[in-house]
Design a protein around this motif. Structure first.
Motif, PDB file in Angstrom:
ATOM      1  N   TYR A  96       0.778  -1.128  -0.524  1.00  0.00           N
ATOM      2  CA  TYR A  96       0.270   0.094  -0.210  1.00  0.00           C
ATOM      3  C   TYR A  96       0.878   1.299   0.191  1.00  0.00           C
ATOM      4  O   TYR A  96       0.658   2.624  -0.161  1.00  0.00           O
ATOM      5  CB  TYR A  96      -0.903   0.048   1.420  1.00  0.00           C
ATOM      6  CG  TYR A  96      -2.362   0.524   1.235  1.00  0.00           C
ATOM      7  CD1 TYR A  96      -3.139   0.686   0.251  1.00  0.00           C
ATOM      8  CD2 TYR A  96      -2.350   2.073   1.774  1.00  0.00           C
ATOM      9  CE1 TYR A  96      -4.722   1.424   0.228  1.00  0.00           C
ATOM     10  CE2 TYR A  96      -3.966   2.977   1.483  1.00  0.00           C
ATOM     11  CZ  TYR A  96      -4.129   2.634   1.052  1.00  0.00           C
ATOM     12  OH  TYR A  96      -5.452   3.170   0.469  1.00  0.00           O
ATOM     13  N   ILE A  97       2.236   1.388  -0.025  1.00  0.00           N
ATOM     14  CA  ILE A  97       3.087   2.311  -0.164  1.00  0.00           C
ATOM     15  C   ILE A  97       3.424   2.872  -1.395  1.00  0.00           C
ATOM     16  O   ILE A  97       3.690   1.716  -2.092  1.00  0.00           O
ATOM     17  CB  ILE A  97       4.357   1.826   0.378  1.00  0.00           C
ATOM     18  CG1 ILE A  97       4.322   0.977   1.197  1.00  0.00           C
ATOM     19  CG2 ILE A  97       5.038   3.054   0.143  1.00  0.00           C
ATOM     20  CD1 ILE A  97       5.439   0.416   1.813  1.00  0.00           C
TER      21      ILE A  97
ATOM     22  N   PRO B  70      -2.875   3.001  -3.253  1.00  0.00           N
ATOM     23  CA  PRO B  70      -1.061   3.342  -2.600  1.00  0.00           C
ATOM     24  C   PRO B  70      -1.074   5.785  -1.681  1.00  0.00           C
ATOM     25  O   PRO B  70      -1.311   5.906  -2.003  1.00  0.00           O
ATOM     26  CB  PRO B  70      -0.075   2.973  -3.137  1.00  0.00           C
ATOM     27  CG  PRO B  70      -0.665   2.573  -4.079  1.00  0.00           C
ATOM     28  CD  PRO B  70      -1.952   2.961  -4.840  1.00  0.00           C
ATOM     29  N   VAL B  71      -0.414   4.711  -0.357  1.00  0.00           N
ATOM     30  CA  VAL B  71      -0.488   6.714   0.023  1.00  0.00           C
ATOM     31  C   VAL B  71       1.172   6.590   0.626  1.00  0.00           C
ATOM     32  O   VAL B  71       1.517   5.537   1.318  1.00  0.00           O
ATOM     33  CB  VAL B  71      -1.381   5.934   1.256  1.00  0.00           C
ATOM     34  CG1 VAL B  71      -0.830   7.469   1.694  1.00  0.00           C
ATOM     35  CG2 VAL B  71      -2.377   6.655   1.176  1.00  0.00           C
ATOM     36  N   SER B  72       1.967   7.321   0.503  1.00  0.00           N
ATOM     37  CA  SER B  72       3.407   7.874   1.002  1.00  0.00           C
ATOM     38  C   SER B  72       3.393   7.619   2.106  1.00  0.00           C
ATOM     39  O   SER B  72       2.081   7.883   3.203  1.00  0.00           O
ATOM     40  CB  SER B  72       3.746   9.055   0.738  1.00  0.00           C
ATOM     41  OG  SER B  72       2.797  10.042   0.696  1.00  0.00           O
TER      42      SER B  72
ATOM     43  N   PHE C   4      11.063   1.921  10.126  1.00  0.00           N
ATOM     44  CA  PHE C   4       9.882   1.427   9.804  1.00  0.00           C
ATOM     45  C   PHE C   4      10.105  -0.070   8.674  1.00  0.00           C
ATOM     46  O   PHE C   4      11.294  -0.388   8.535  1.00  0.00           O
ATOM     47  CB  PHE C   4       9.624   1.928   8.145  1.00  0.00           C
ATOM     48  CG  PHE C   4       9.027   3.446   7.607  1.00  0.00           C
ATOM     49  CD1 PHE C   4       8.325   3.622   7.898  1.00  0.00           C
ATOM     50  CD2 PHE C   4      10.168   4.201   7.793  1.00  0.00           C
ATOM     51  CE1 PHE C   4       7.459   4.927   7.273  1.00  0.00           C
ATOM     52  CE2 PHE C   4       9.931   5.728   8.147  1.00  0.00           C
ATOM     53  CZ  PHE C   4       8.229   5.896   7.834  1.00  0.00           C
ATOM     54  N   LEU C   5       8.932  -0.926   9.257  1.00  0.00           N
ATOM     55  CA  LEU C   5       8.664  -2.550   9.096  1.00  0.00           C
ATOM     56  C   LEU C   5       7.992  -2.569   8.343  1.00  0.00           C
ATOM     57  O   LEU C   5       6.763  -3.028   8.649  1.00  0.00           O
ATOM     58  CB  LEU C   5       8.564  -3.152  10.409  1.00  0.00           C
ATOM     59  CG  LEU C   5       8.983  -3.150  11.241  1.00  0.00           C
ATOM     60  CD1 LEU C   5       8.846  -4.297  12.861  1.00  0.00           C
ATOM     61  CD2 LEU C   5      10.243  -3.711  10.642  1.00  0.00           C
ATOM     62  N   LEU C   6       8.425  -2.686   6.765  1.00  0.00           N
ATOM     63  CA  LEU C   6       7.231  -2.810   5.931  1.00  0.00           C
ATOM     64  C   LEU C   6       7.126  -4.321   5.244  1.00  0.00           C
ATOM     65  O   LEU C   6       7.818  -4.919   4.914  1.00  0.00           O
ATOM     66  CB  LEU C   6       8.033  -1.991   4.463  1.00  0.00           C
ATOM     67  CG  LEU C   6       8.889  -0.917   4.752  1.00  0.00           C
ATOM     68  CD1 LEU C   6       9.086  -0.692   3.040  1.00  0.00           C
ATOM     69  CD2 LEU C   6       7.996  -0.265   4.674  1.00  0.00           C
ATOM     70  N   VAL C   7       5.530  -4.074   5.924  1.00  0.00           N
ATOM     71  CA  VAL C   7       4.724  -5.882   5.993  1.00  0.00           C
ATOM     72  C   VAL C   7       4.789  -6.257   4.076  1.00  0.00           C
ATOM     73  O   VAL C   7       3.527  -5.616   4.158  1.00  0.00           O
ATOM     74  CB  VAL C   7       3.993  -5.673   7.122  1.00  0.00           C
ATOM     75  CG1 VAL C   7       3.409  -7.054   7.555  1.00  0.00           C
ATOM     76  CG2 VAL C   7       4.687  -5.470   8.356  1.00  0.00           C
TER      77      VAL C   7
ATOM     78  N   THR D 208      -3.999  -2.907  -1.350  1.00  0.00           N
ATOM     79  CA  THR D 208      -4.226  -3.764  -0.078  1.00  0.00           C
ATOM     80  C   THR D 208      -3.690  -3.189   1.212  1.00  0.00           C
ATOM     81  O   THR D 208      -2.630  -3.482   1.125  1.00  0.00           O
ATOM     82  CB  THR D 208      -5.248  -4.080   0.018  1.00  0.00           C
ATOM     83  OG1 THR D 208      -4.271  -5.396  -0.054  1.00  0.00           O
ATOM     84  CG2 THR D 208      -6.191  -4.237  -1.064  1.00  0.00           C
ATOM     85  N   PRO D 209      -4.153  -2.054   2.555  1.00  0.00           N
ATOM     86  CA  PRO D 209      -3.236  -1.941   3.311  1.00  0.00           C
ATOM     87  C   PRO D 209      -3.778  -3.451   4.549  1.00  0.00           C
ATOM     88  O   PRO D 209      -3.848  -3.108   5.497  1.00  0.00           O
ATOM     89  CB  PRO D 209      -4.238  -0.932   4.058  1.00  0.00           C
ATOM     90  CG  PRO D 209      -5.495  -0.764   3.548  1.00  0.00           C
ATOM     91  CD  PRO D 209      -5.207  -1.044   2.349  1.00  0.00           C
ATOM     92  N   THR D 210      -3.726  -4.259   3.999  1.00  0.00           N
ATOM     93  CA  THR D 210      -3.264  -6.028   4.684  1.00  0.00           C
ATOM     94  C   THR D 210      -2.251  -6.444   4.666  1.00  0.00           C
ATOM     95  O   THR D 210      -0.820  -6.187   4.031  1.00  0.00           O
ATOM     96  CB  THR D 210      -4.109  -6.871   3.915  1.00  0.00           C
ATOM     97  OG1 THR D 210      -4.013  -6.804   2.276  1.00  0.00           O
ATOM     98  CG2 THR D 210      -5.997  -6.099   4.064  1.00  0.00           C
ATOM     99  N   GLY D 211      -2.097  -7.073   6.123  1.00  0.00           N
ATOM    100  CA  GLY D 211      -0.884  -7.993   6.265  1.00  0.00           C
ATOM    101  C   GLY D 211      -0.117  -7.144   7.987  1.00  0.00           C
ATOM    102  O   GLY D 211       0.693  -7.962   8.310  1.00  0.00           O
ATOM    103  N   ALA D 212      -0.343  -6.105   7.797  1.00  0.00           N
ATOM    104  CA  ALA D 212       0.863  -5.406   9.282  1.00  0.00           C
ATOM    105  C   ALA D 212      -0.187  -5.095  10.107  1.00  0.00           C
ATOM    106  O   ALA D 212       0.609  -5.517  11.676  1.00  0.00           O
ATOM    107  CB  ALA D 212       0.578  -4.025   8.660  1.00  0.00           C
TER     108      ALA D 212
END
Length: 1342
Positions: free
Chosen positions: A309-310, A340-342, A350-353, A360-364
């Motif tokens: 989502y980045i 996506p969002v910055s 930052f932990l980028l999961v 989609t902002p899922t998984g984190a």
């Protein structure tokens, strides 16, 4: 094994570390609040005595009353004149009469080795997820089922699979991570100058590896281990905080994060609550220096977000697979649905999961929940750090996350007033908290209200059915089963966010302030710097065992928390039992970092290095060097050599622990603590001067280019100089005789030095210029002589019979306290410093006459009688100089010489004796005899200049001498500038006028002296003309060559003009300006400088023998014989301690009494200061304005609720309150408008002029608010009376929450009624209750 300083519950150290990775070590030099158990410190035993009192008891009685009145003519000399015991004894000692009538860091390993270890660790333990099977979606967008474009797939796979359904199990595979390193946010208004660390990792990564990354490799526990982790959830899209609410939230969160070194955990995107947290961090971020000068950010904010989502995530992918990436990233505030969002640039890590899905902002969320659970786990593999969940607004998912956190035992802090989920949870908690906590079920009215609030908050965003939305009421009800873990912070109240978080921690730990021994609440209060909670704990009836809070007191000292230190000492800790030799040694080692001022001072003396443990003997040597004398037995016995160490010494206590603690605070530059401890020292006057001496030494030994440190030392010096002056003024005002005795008191710790002598070495001129010190100087100046004119003293030197007449009167220093005997008078007369000065002046004048006669008329190769007398005279002067050097209080010869040569007049003495010795050696030989005459003649100049020393007794001449010798340095600086121009012009002129000539030594005279005299007006223009028209010389190649010098000579006059312009106009005027500056500086402090120089003169002649050179040799022989007798033959030594014991005790009580009066007067002056008075008034105004604004906002909510409930229009009314921003410091406006009427805004004058106006307006504001509330009540009364009764019995149940809660935020549901309603508003002091109820009975919920 990990460092034990990491904390009591640090279980991370039991985990296996990566191979080759060094342990994390906290530096005691930069650590705040370090525990003494790091160096095997143990608690005191419980059987020690407790409750001792150190307060003085009894009343102060004056021991001596002296009367100073002029004697009438004819009054007998035996008139009573009382002296205190100290003055009587010390003056007899100075005369020579008998008095026998009755106190490291370990270096980091090299960066390259750590880099390779970290690269290996990341490559072996962290992975990413990629989709390897492309199958397009049914929406014809061209994207795969994973959300990625075809080109974004691993190896560009684009095969369409029709016969097999796409699934994440067979399409998404793991590969080694390819995005890790540092990211620098290039936006000017985002982030800090230090890049943020980041890592792309799979959502299935083991949490143990994540913890190892955070703690061992990213070193989030360095240099301070966090005491709290704050996980923040909230609205991710449109959430904002503005105005005063944002200010209150920012201040509370920053205070909580700083005081606990907390980690903050968010989603990390640049939107919603995450952007609000980022702005907060940006406002309060700071840098700290750790081991090896490593800079780290003080507030650690960890972002756990979804890789898919980045925005612009390709910038984060490593360009080099063998190293860390250094990415440049530009943030954006653009937020579009399903795009996506910055990232937010204010997060530090930052932990980028990565779960393989894109867009989609899922998984984190799952990995974040596991990480928080492991952080809070005190068992093996966890960190044991408390975790708090903070809720800001939020959607329906926040309610689910809150439920999951509560099930795991994580306390929740809800920020009420931010909207949506936060307000709904706060309302539910308030409803349940009012009833028994054993019944978390909602009542029917509460469930109905919650459903209505859910509909109002989520009707537009919720895509499911209304039944699904209402099902969240059940989740809220389940949350209320853990109501003890839910804490509400209202942005509109006077609560503090950090206090609410602290209460949540205490609830989670199951501890209360009323526990049997509330050690943990007290530790939390210290950690969070909550003095109010600590005071509440000590207000309870707890039996504190002796020594139980010694570790906590050490933490307060190391963290410089003066208020907590004072609280512990006043309630539990007895400082004399606490401070022993071992603990004081420990404090010195924990407080002094590798490059602290204390260690630098010791290094300059060759005592200690960075790795050396500081012992009290090192401190004793440093204090001896600074103060000249320091005698403390326990300090000297603390030997660093193991063979010389006393095992019983560690537990020995100090007689005056406040004195030792004060010296520790001053030597370690802990000014706030030193200022507080100073008031409790045994002698505040003496220790204030000691502090000035230490800071002056630090200032002088710091290089001039280190302006920051020098400014700090100078500020500390000025503060204690001011304190010493003000305190001695108070003593002098209350009792001048005892104040003078206080200034002359010999300090046993300082080797019997007086405080005035120490002030001279400390360059505390303001202290020596006080009336008290000057009276002491005046008394010492006259010695035992009470009254005598200067002419009488001059005559009595040659006619001793005058001493026994009434022309010379003496103090009653007889054996029995009465009049002196005849011989004693004679001895006392010649021992007076003023008499010595007159005698030495007469003797020196005779010496100058003899020396002048000798050098003018009687200097031959054969030594004449005159020269022999002069040589003998100079020899006795040399003996006097040696005697003077030995009288300085420093214990080392180097220190004595340094103190002696510090005086400008002693420099002249040294130069005089050196030239005299040189002249004597040169005149003994025929060849060198002329040079001997030159040396004698040059010495004449210095001998006459030395006579200026006697001018210091005259006030009009003394400061001018100071100006004179201060200008000497400026003259040397001027000559350094001038010599460059002289040599430049002189060499050029001589080269042009004399192009051909052989070398000879006197050429330097032509080069230097001619331009020098030309600068003063002796132009000698003939020297600028050519001596001859032509000069010829032979050349081996060209034969004879001739040069026309007249052409060269034409260049010299313009050069001379330029030289004179620079020398006469520029440099001389520059010197005049410098001299003017020196003159102005000395003139401004002429009195202070004169008294300081007068004190030096008095101390010099106080120690001089009574006989002047050359007769001084007789007294020196007598003194040597007397000292030999004392060493060899004296059986009994004088002991003045017993005789002066009572007098010194009275002085100590007098000093403590004056200290108490000084503190009381300082407190009164501080309370009357204009700025503080203005701040208190404006604070009250702001509180009243905020209260009025909150009340009026709730009134508007009620009117809107009434309008929606009855479907009609409410009457036109407007109730507003406008309060100016804090930036407007010169004027404030308060505007209230009700029913179309307006109160004119107030325009107040400037800060100092508006104080009186503000005080008058305080009373008026209360009346205005009360009047406004009355008008509002009447308005609501008329509105509700005109409304028809509703058809149903719902009343205001359908109204928003504000209508049911009334004006105080409490729920107050009201049923329908036939008549009107009464609304009560709170007054500014909140003494009235606020209610919204029916007049004619009915059920009241609230």
């Amino acid at each position: 094994m990990g460092d034990p300083r990491l904390g009591r519950r640090d279980s991370l150290t039991s985990r296996p570390r990566s191979q080759g990775l060094p342990p994390v070590i906290n530096s005691p030099g930069v650590r705040v609040g370090g525990r003494e158990d790091a160096l095997d410190e143990t608690f005191h035993s419980f059987n020690k005595s407790f409750g001792r009192s150190s307060a003085f008891r009894g009343s102060l009685r004056s021991s001596i009353r002296a009367s100073r009145s002029s004697l009438e003519a004819g009054r007998p000399d035996s008139a009573p004149f009382e002296l205190d015991d100290q003055t009587w004894a010390l003056k007899r000692k100075k005369i020579g009469l008998s008095r026998r009538t009755d106190r490291t860091l370990v270096k980091l390993t090299e960066e390259e080795q750590l880099r390779q270890i970290r690269l290996s660790f990341i490559g072996n333990n962290f992975h990413r997820k990629e989709c390897v099977l492309y199958q397009p979606r049914a929406d014809n967008s061209g994207r795969c089922q994973c959300g990625a474009a075809p080109a974004e797939h691993k190896n560009g796979a684009q095969a369409s699979i029709a016969e097999e359904e796409w699934s994440a199990t067979n399409a998404i595979q793991e590969f080694k991570t390819n995005a890790f390193g540092q990211v620098e946010f290039v936006n000017e208004d985002t982030g800090s100058s230090k890049p943020s660390k980041y890592l792309r990792l799979s959502d299935t990564t083991p949490i143990s590896q994540v913890l190892t990354l955070l703690v061992d490799h990213w070193q989030l526990c360095h240099p301070h281990r966090p005491s709290l982790v704050i996980s923040i959830l909230g609205g991710a899209k449109n959430f904002r905080l503005d105005g005063r609410k944002k200010q209150i939230f920012n201040e509370g969160l920053l205070k909580a994060a700083r005081s606990t070194h907390a980690w903050l955990i968010t989603g990390g995107f640049n939107m919603g609550y995450m952007k609000v947290i980022g702005d907060t961090i940006n406002q309060g971020q700071y840098l700290i220096t750790g081991e090896g000068g490593k800079m780290t950010r003080g507030i650690r904010c960890l972002a756990i977000c979804s890789w898919g989502y980045i925005r612009n995530k390709e910038l984060l992918i490593n360009k080099d697979s063998k190293g860390f990436n250094h990415a440049s990233y530009k943030t954006s505030t653009i937020v579009r649905p399903h795009e996506p969002v910055s990232l937010n640039g204010d997060h530090t890590h930052f932990l980028l999961v990565d779960n393989g899905m894109r867009g989609t902002p899922t998984g984190a969320a799952e990995l974040r929940a596991k990480l928080e659970e492991r952080i809070a786990d005190p068992g093996v593999g966890g960190l044991g750090i408390p975790v708090i969940l903070l809720i800001l607004e939020g959607g329906l998912g926040v309610i689910v996350d809150v439920l999951h956190s509560l099930r795991r035992g994580i306390p929740v802090v809800v920020i009420r007033g931010t909207g949506r989920a936060a307000d709904i949870i706060a309302f539910a908690q308030c409803e349940v908290a009012k009833r028994s906590r054993q019944q978390p079920q909602f009542r029917s009215a509460t469930r109905k209200r919650l459903k209505q609030m859910l509909e109002e908050a989520y009707n537009k965003s919720h895509r499911g059915t209304q039944e699904e939305l209402h099902s969240y009421v059940d989740k809220l009800e389940e949350c209320m089963e853990f109501v003890d873990l839910i804490n509400v912070f209202d942005l509109n109240s006077e609560q503090e966010l950090d206090a609410v978080i602290l209460n949540a921690l205490m609830k989670e730990s199951g501890i209360t302030e009323d526990s049997l021994l509330p050690m943990e609440p007290l530790q939390l209060a210290l950690m969070w710097d909550r003095l109010d909670m600590a005071e509440k704990i000590f207000s309870g009836r707890h039996d504190w065992p002796p020594g139980c809070l010694d570790d906590m007191l050490t933490e307060t000292l190391l963290s410089n928390k003066v208020d907590f230190f004072n609280l512990l000492v006043l309630n539990v800790v007895f400082l004399k039992d606490y401070l022993n030799v071992r603990r004081l040694r420990l404090l010195y080692n924990l407080a002094s970092s590798a490059r602290s001022s204390l260690r630098r001072a010791m290094e300059r003396l060759g005592m200690a290095t960075d790795s050396t443990t500081i012992h009290l003997r090192h401190v004793d040597r440093l204090l001896t060097h600074i103060l000249r004398r320091h005698e403390m037995e326990l300090y000297d016995r603390d030997d660093p050599r193991p063979t010389h160490r006393d095992p019983k010494l560690d537990e020995m206590q100090f007689q005056e622990p406040w004195d030792e603690l004060f010296l520790w605070a001053v030597l370690n530059c802990r000014q706030l603590l030193a200022r507080h401890v100073w008031t409790r020292t045994s002698s505040p006057v003496t220790f204030a001067v000691i502090a000035t001496a230490i800071y002056r030494h630090y200032y002088d030994s710091t290089s001039s280019d280190n302006n920051h440190m020098r400014d700090m030392f100078e500020a500390h010096f000025v503060e204690f100089k001011k304190l010493s002056v003000e305190l001695i003024h108070v003593c002098y005002e209350r009792n001048s005789l005892q104040a003078v005795s206080l200034a002359e008191r010999r300090q046993e710790r300082l080797g019997d030095m007086s405080v005035t002598l120490l002030a001279m070495f400390a360059d505390n001129r303001a202290f020596l210029a006080t009336p008290c010190s000057y009276e002491s100087i005046t008394q010492t100046w006259m010695g035992a002589i009470r009254k005598a004119s200067s002419s009488v003293i001059c005559l009595a030197i040659f006619c001793p019979l005058l001493v026994w007449t009434r022309a010379v009167r003496f103090l009653p220093l007889g054996d029995s306290g009465g009049e002196l005997g005849p011989f004693q008078k004679l001895l006392a007369f010649y021992k007076a410093p003023f008499t010595k000065l007159i005698g030495n002046a007469i003797s020196y004048a005779a010496f100058l006459v003899l020396y002048t006669y000798m050098i003018l008329f009687d200097f031959r190769f054969e030594m004449q009688l005159t020269e022999k007398i002069v040589i003998f005279w100079i020899f006795t002067m040399c003996l006097d100089v040696l005697r003077q050097i030995t009288t300085y209080p420093s214990e080392t010869l180097q220190g004595k010489l340094a103190d002696w040569i510090a005086s400008i007049w002693n420099k002249f003495d040294f130069l005089t004796l050196l030239l005299a010795l040189l002249a004597f050696c040169l005149r003994m030989f025929t060849i060198t005899f002329p040079y001997g005459r030159i040396a004698y003649s040059l010495n004449t100049c210095i001998l006459y200049i030395r006579a200026f020393r006697f001018y210091h007794i005259v006030f009009k001449l003394g400061p001018k001498l100071v100006i004179l010798y201060r200008m000497i340095d400026e003259v040397f600086n001027f000559m350094l500038l001038l010599v460059v121009f002289i040599l430049g012009y002189g060499v050029a002129a001589q080269a042009l006028l004399y192009p051909v000539r052989p070398f000879y030594l006197y050429v330097f005279k032509d080069i230097f002296m001619v331009p020098y005299w030309q600068m003063y007006g002796e132009l000698q223009l003939e020297t600028t003309e050519a001596p001859e028209s032509e000069v010829c010389y032979d050349s081996s190649n060209s034969g004879q060559i001739c040069e026309d010098i007249t052409h060269y000579a034409q260049v010299v006059p313009p050069m001379l003009a330029i030289f004179l312009l620079i020398g006469n106009v520029m440099l001389l005027n520059l010197l005049i300006a410098v001299f003017t500056n020196v003159f102005e500086k000395v003139r401004e402090n002429s009195t202070e400088i004169w008294k300081y120089e007068m004190f030096r003169l008095v101390k010099e002649y106080e120690e001089k023998p009574g006989l002047a050179p050359p007769l001084i040799i007789l007294e020196l022989i007598w003194v040597a014989a007397k000292k030999t007798w004392k060493v060899c033959c004296r059986r009994r030594k004088e002991n003045l301690k017993l005789y002066l014991q009572r007098h010194l005790a009275n002085l100590a009580v007098f000093e403590r009494e004056c200290m108490a009066y000084f503190l009381q007067r300082e407190k009164e002056a501080r309370s009357n200061q204009t700025d503080e008075k203005l701040a208190r008034i404006e604070e009250r105004l702001a509180a009243m304005a905020m209260q009025g604004e909150n009340d009026l906002e709730r009134v508007e909510d009620i009117l809107m609720a009434v309008e929606r409930s009855h479907g009609g229009n409410r009457p036109h009314s407007r109730v507003t309150l406008a309060v100016p921003s804090d930036s407007d410091s010169d004027s404030e406006s308060l505007q209230a408008t009700t029913r179309g009427g307006a109160v004119p805004s107030l325009r107040l004058p400037s800060a100092h002029a508006r104080i009186g106006h503000l005080e008058r307006r305080l009373a008026n504001l209360t009346d205005e608010f009360s009047s406004q509330r009355v008008d509002t009540e009447r308005l609501l009364q008329r509105v509700l009376e005109r409304l028809p009764p509703p058809a149903t019995a719902q009343g205001l149940n359908g109204a928003p929450a504000a209508a049911q809660q009334g004006l105080n935020g409490a729920p107050a549901a009201a049923q329908h009624g036939s008549n009107g309603f009464a609304v009560g508003l709170a007054t500014p002091d909140r003494s009235r209750s606020r209610a919204f109820s029916r007049e004619n009975g009915g059920e009241e919920n609230g």
